[in-house]
Write a protein that holds these residues in place. Structure first.
Motif, PDB file in Angstrom:
ATOM      1  N   GLY A   1      -0.288 -19.709  -2.305  1.00 43.01           N
ATOM      2  CA  GLY A   1      -1.837 -20.362  -1.896  1.00 43.01           C
ATOM      3  C   GLY A   1      -2.831 -19.286  -1.221  1.00 43.01           C
ATOM      4  N   LYS A   2      -2.529 -18.125  -1.849  1.00 44.96           N
ATOM      5  CA  LYS A   2      -3.512 -17.053  -1.450  1.00 44.96           C
ATOM      6  C   LYS A   2      -4.877 -17.543  -1.985  1.00 44.96           C
ATOM      7  N   ASP A   3      -4.843 -17.698  -3.285  1.00 47.60           N
ATOM      8  CA  ASP A   3      -6.115 -17.993  -3.927  1.00 47.60           C
ATOM      9  C   ASP A   3      -7.011 -19.395  -3.237  1.00 47.60           C
TER      10      ASP A   3
ATOM     11  N   SER B   1      -8.287  -7.621  -3.932  1.00 48.84           N
ATOM     12  CA  SER B   1      -6.789  -8.176  -4.511  1.00 48.84           C
ATOM     13  C   SER B   1      -6.148  -6.779  -4.810  1.00 48.84           C
ATOM     14  N   PHE B   2      -5.088  -6.699  -4.145  1.00 54.11           N
ATOM     15  CA  PHE B   2      -4.144  -5.582  -4.456  1.00 54.11           C
ATOM     16  C   PHE B   2      -2.964  -5.940  -5.254  1.00 54.11           C
ATOM     17  N   LYS B   3      -3.058  -4.934  -6.438  1.00 54.18           N
ATOM     18  CA  LYS B   3      -2.167  -5.173  -7.411  1.00 54.18           C
ATOM     19  C   LYS B   3      -1.205  -4.249  -7.714  1.00 54.18           C
ATOM     20  N   VAL B   4      -0.394  -4.075  -8.723  1.00 51.83           N
ATOM     21  CA  VAL B   4       0.307  -2.711  -8.806  1.00 51.83           C
ATOM     22  C   VAL B   4      -0.472  -1.701  -8.946  1.00 51.83           C
ATOM     23  N   PRO B   5       0.050  -0.593  -7.789  1.00 48.95           N
ATOM     24  CA  PRO B   5      -1.072   0.596  -7.707  1.00 48.95           C
ATOM     25  C   PRO B   5      -1.118   1.207  -9.044  1.00 48.95           C
ATOM     26  N   THR B   6      -2.234   1.683  -9.291  1.00 56.66           N
ATOM     27  CA  THR B   6      -2.496   2.565 -10.469  1.00 56.66           C
ATOM     28  C   THR B   6      -1.858   4.161 -10.233  1.00 56.66           C
TER      29      THR B   6
ATOM     30  N   TRP C   1      -3.807   4.820   1.328  1.00 56.73           N
ATOM     31  CA  TRP C   1      -5.274   5.245   0.819  1.00 56.73           C
ATOM     32  C   TRP C   1      -6.260   4.072   0.096  1.00 56.73           C
ATOM     33  N   ARG C   2      -5.444   3.468  -0.669  1.00 52.83           N
ATOM     34  CA  ARG C   2      -6.385   2.348  -1.382  1.00 52.83           C
ATOM     35  C   ARG C   2      -6.784   1.422  -0.329  1.00 52.83           C
ATOM     36  N   ILE C   3      -6.128   1.057   0.738  1.00 54.57           N
ATOM     37  CA  ILE C   3      -5.915   0.058   1.892  1.00 54.57           C
ATOM     38  C   ILE C   3      -7.168   0.422   2.535  1.00 54.57           C
TER      39      ILE C   3
ATOM     40  N   PHE D   1      -7.901  -9.549   2.314  1.00 50.20           N
ATOM     41  CA  PHE D   1      -6.919  -8.914   1.613  1.00 50.20           C
ATOM     42  C   PHE D   1      -6.019  -9.822   0.877  1.00 50.20           C
ATOM     43  N   ASN D   2      -6.087  -9.884  -0.435  1.00 42.43           N
ATOM     44  CA  ASN D   2      -5.399 -10.759  -1.132  1.00 42.43           C
ATOM     45  C   ASN D   2      -4.160  -9.814  -1.718  1.00 42.43           C
ATOM     46  N   ARG D   3      -3.022 -10.058  -1.012  1.00 38.58           N
ATOM     47  CA  ARG D   3      -2.043  -8.897  -0.775  1.00 38.58           C
ATOM     48  C   ARG D   3      -2.424  -7.779  -0.089  1.00 38.58           C
ATOM     49  N   SER D   4      -1.679  -6.674   0.093  1.00 38.91           N
ATOM     50  CA  SER D   4      -1.981  -5.902   1.371  1.00 38.91           C
ATOM     51  C   SER D   4      -1.205  -4.661   1.042  1.00 38.91           C
TER      52      SER D   4
ATOM     53  N   TYR E   1       1.294  -4.700   3.218  1.00 37.49           N
ATOM     54  CA  TYR E   1       2.606  -5.112   3.263  1.00 37.49           C
ATOM     55  C   TYR E   1       3.186  -5.118   2.179  1.00 37.49           C
ATOM     56  N   GLU E   2       2.854  -5.169   1.126  1.00 40.01           N
ATOM     57  CA  GLU E   2       3.369  -5.141  -0.371  1.00 40.01           C
ATOM     58  C   GLU E   2       4.446  -3.838  -0.403  1.00 40.01           C
ATOM     59  N   ASP E   3       3.979  -2.864   0.420  1.00 40.80           N
ATOM     60  CA  ASP E   3       4.868  -1.772   0.553  1.00 40.80           C
ATOM     61  C   ASP E   3       6.021  -1.698   1.372  1.00 40.80           C
ATOM     62  N   VAL E   4       5.930  -2.917   1.850  1.00 39.74           N
ATOM     63  CA  VAL E   4       7.538  -2.903   2.688  1.00 39.74           C
ATOM     64  C   VAL E   4       7.980  -4.434   2.199  1.00 39.74           C
ATOM     65  N   LEU E   5       7.734  -4.995   1.089  1.00 41.70           N
ATOM     66  CA  LEU E   5       8.059  -6.201   0.572  1.00 41.70           C
ATOM     67  C   LEU E   5       8.559  -6.225  -1.051  1.00 41.70           C
ATOM     68  N   VAL E   6       7.788  -6.060  -1.902  1.00 46.78           N
ATOM     69  CA  VAL E   6       8.170  -5.774  -3.087  1.00 46.78           C
ATOM     70  C   VAL E   6       8.661  -4.489  -3.301  1.00 46.78           C
ATOM     71  N   VAL E   7       8.367  -3.470  -2.459  1.00 46.96           N
ATOM     72  CA  VAL E   7       8.581  -2.220  -2.808  1.00 46.96           C
ATOM     73  C   VAL E   7      10.214  -2.153  -2.407  1.00 46.96           C
ATOM     74  N   ARG E   8      10.177  -2.985  -1.178  1.00 43.54           N
ATOM     75  CA  ARG E   8      11.708  -2.800  -0.811  1.00 43.54           C
ATOM     76  C   ARG E   8      12.843  -3.505  -1.618  1.00 43.54           C
TER      77      ARG E   8
ATOM     78  N   ASN F   1      13.474  -1.810  -4.632  1.00 49.51           N
ATOM     79  CA  ASN F   1      13.934  -0.434  -4.174  1.00 49.51           C
ATOM     80  C   ASN F   1      13.071   0.468  -5.028  1.00 49.51           C
ATOM     81  N   LEU F   2      11.602   0.410  -5.056  1.00 47.47           N
ATOM     82  CA  LEU F   2      10.712   1.278  -5.732  1.00 47.47           C
ATOM     83  C   LEU F   2      10.566   2.827  -4.754  1.00 47.47           C
ATOM     84  N   VAL F   3      10.991   2.540  -3.667  1.00 49.04           N
ATOM     85  CA  VAL F   3      11.017   3.938  -2.914  1.00 49.04           C
ATOM     86  C   VAL F   3      12.453   3.784  -2.168  1.00 49.04           C
TER      87      VAL F   3
HETATM   88  P1  ADP Z   1      -1.340 -12.480  -7.499  1.00 48.98           P
HETATM   89  O1  ADP Z   1       0.044 -12.462  -7.718  1.00 48.98           O
HETATM   90  O2  ADP Z   1      -1.483 -11.778  -6.296  1.00 48.98           O
HETATM   91  O3  ADP Z   1      -2.211 -13.623  -8.203  1.00 48.98           O
HETATM   92  P2  ADP Z   1      -0.766 -10.727  -9.682  1.00 48.98           P
HETATM   93  O4  ADP Z   1      -0.121 -11.845 -10.619  1.00 48.98           O
HETATM   94  O5  ADP Z   1      -1.788  -9.853 -10.475  1.00 48.98           O
HETATM   95  O6  ADP Z   1      -1.770 -11.252  -8.720  1.00 48.98           O
HETATM   96  O7  ADP Z   1       0.348  -9.621  -9.010  1.00 48.98           O
HETATM   97  C1  ADP Z   1      -0.201  -8.755  -8.310  1.00 48.98           C
HETATM   98  C2  ADP Z   1       1.363  -7.876  -8.490  1.00 48.98           C
HETATM   99  O8  ADP Z   1       1.082  -6.713  -7.884  1.00 48.98           O
HETATM  100  C3  ADP Z   1       2.287  -8.569  -7.745  1.00 48.98           C
HETATM  101  O9  ADP Z   1       3.601  -8.715  -8.250  1.00 48.98           O
HETATM  102  C4  ADP Z   1       2.547  -7.626  -6.551  1.00 48.98           C
HETATM  103  O10 ADP Z   1       3.925  -7.670  -5.981  1.00 48.98           O
HETATM  104  C5  ADP Z   1       2.296  -6.308  -6.955  1.00 48.98           C
HETATM  105  N1  ADP Z   1       1.941  -5.238  -6.071  1.00 48.98           N
HETATM  106  C6  ADP Z   1       1.019  -5.409  -5.156  1.00 48.98           C
HETATM  107  N2  ADP Z   1       0.875  -4.184  -4.487  1.00 48.98           N
HETATM  108  C7  ADP Z   1       1.982  -3.476  -4.910  1.00 48.98           C
HETATM  109  C8  ADP Z   1       2.576  -2.336  -4.330  1.00 48.98           C
HETATM  110  N3  ADP Z   1       2.289  -1.602  -3.449  1.00 48.98           N
HETATM  111  N4  ADP Z   1       3.564  -1.835  -5.014  1.00 48.98           N
HETATM  112  C9  ADP Z   1       4.162  -2.461  -6.152  1.00 48.98           C
HETATM  113  N5  ADP Z   1       3.775  -3.688  -6.740  1.00 48.98           N
HETATM  114  C10 ADP Z   1       2.889  -4.263  -5.784  1.00 48.98           C
END
Ligand code: ADP
Length: 268
Positions: free
Chosen positions: A69-71, A90-95, A105-107, A120-123, A125-132, A135-137
């Motif tokens: 329910g972030k949106d 909104s923070f997505k997969v980093p470019t 940096w982007r934050i 911040f829609n995601r933040s 904290y993704e760097d200790v959540l999805v990344v963890r 196993n992205l690092v």
């Molecule tokens: P949302 O789900 O927030 O509406 P998206 O469907 O575009 O938006 O998903 C954004 C994706 O970016 C999520 O899967 C999220 O885990 C990923 N993401 C955000 N930050 C990072 C990050 N630092 N490293 C890897 N993935 C990230």
């Protein structure tokens, strides 16, 4: 009313102790209507003085599992707020460029300037959540991020940014229902993604990662709130209420009038 949702610094959070379906003193949506409207109105007024005074900024961090329910929260709480004074990132997969820098940096670039509300829609904290979870690092890298994040947030707070962090906590059953609704409702199909279903397989790992982030990064200068989010209306009430409370604490004032305002004649 928001205090029960605040995670006191040093708490070891076990999410099984929290009820995502909790609605406090309100039995149903209609009972909370007046409080909801009142929060929106007060937020509007507070944002105006935040903007006019230009001394502080408010950063709202929203994190949730998919369909949490972030949106919807952003749509609701920013209702009526002057768009000129707020900014949603909104923070997505980093470019590639973002990955070539440190993870904050982007934050840092998206932190609201004085006078603004930033969401911040995601933040970071993704760097200790999805990344963890994925196993992205290596673990040694994400383990040190909790302290780094606390220091970063402390620096922001010292520089005039009030930080509020919300974990919108939904149950696994509610997530299933929301995914099914997205599949069935033509107006919501666009929200559905197979990757969300794949992430659901990692539910327990995400919960463990959230428990660590909530336990290790709720600080006096940037507290976490665990928001019961199965009921959207209650979630909105808690988030907007906490924002109102935090802004009221800032004791903001409109700038004083010009000393000789009554002497100034505006030419015809
Ligand atoms: P949302 O789900 O927030 O509406 P998206 O469907 O575009 O938006 O998903 C954004 C994706 O970016 C999520 O899967 C999220 O885990 C990923 N993401 C955000 N930050 C990072 C990050 N630092 N490293 C890897 N993935 C990230």
């Amino acid at each position: 009313m928001t205090q029960p949702f605040l995670v006191p610094p040093g708490t070891h959070v076990n999410l099984a102790d929290y009820d995502p379906g909790y609605t406090g003193d309100y039995e149903k949506k209609s009972a909370a209507k007046a409080a909801r409207k009142d929060n929106v109105k007060r937020l509007q007024a507070l944002q105006e003085v935040l903007w006019a005074e230009g001394k502080h900024s408010l950063l709202v961090v929203l994190q949730a599992l998919d369909a949490g329910g972030k949106d919807g929260t952003i749509k609701h709480v920013m209702r009526g707020v002057n768009p000129q004074g707020c900014q949603v990132t909104s923070f997505k997969v980093p470019t590639e460029e973002e990955l070539a820098h440190d993870y904050l940096w982007r934050i840092h670039q998206a932190v609201p300037r004085r006078g603004y509300i930033g969401i911040f829609n995601r933040s970071h904290y993704e760097d200790v959540l999805v990344v963890r979870v994925h196993n992205l690092v290596p673990e040694s890298v994400w383990q040190q991020r909790y302290d780094e994040i606390n220091h970063f947030e402390e620096m922001l707070a010292d520089n005039g940014t009030t930080i509020l962090k919300f974990f919108l906590y939904i149950s696994k059953d509610e997530q299933k229902e929301r995914f099914e609704e997205r599949l069935q409702d033509p107006k919501k199909n666009w929200k559905f993604s197979m990757s969300d279903v794949r992430e659901r397989d990692h539910w327990d790992e995400y919960i463990a990662a959230y428990e660590d982030a909530l336990s290790r990064c709720s600080t006096p200068w940037a507290p976490w709130h665990i928001v019961p989010a199965d009921h959207k209306w209650y979630r909105n009430l808690v988030v907007s209420g906490a924002m109102v409370q935090a802004l009221e604490k800032l004791d903001m004032h409109f700038p004083p009038p010009l000393p000789d305002a009554d002497q100034i004649a505006i030419p015809d």
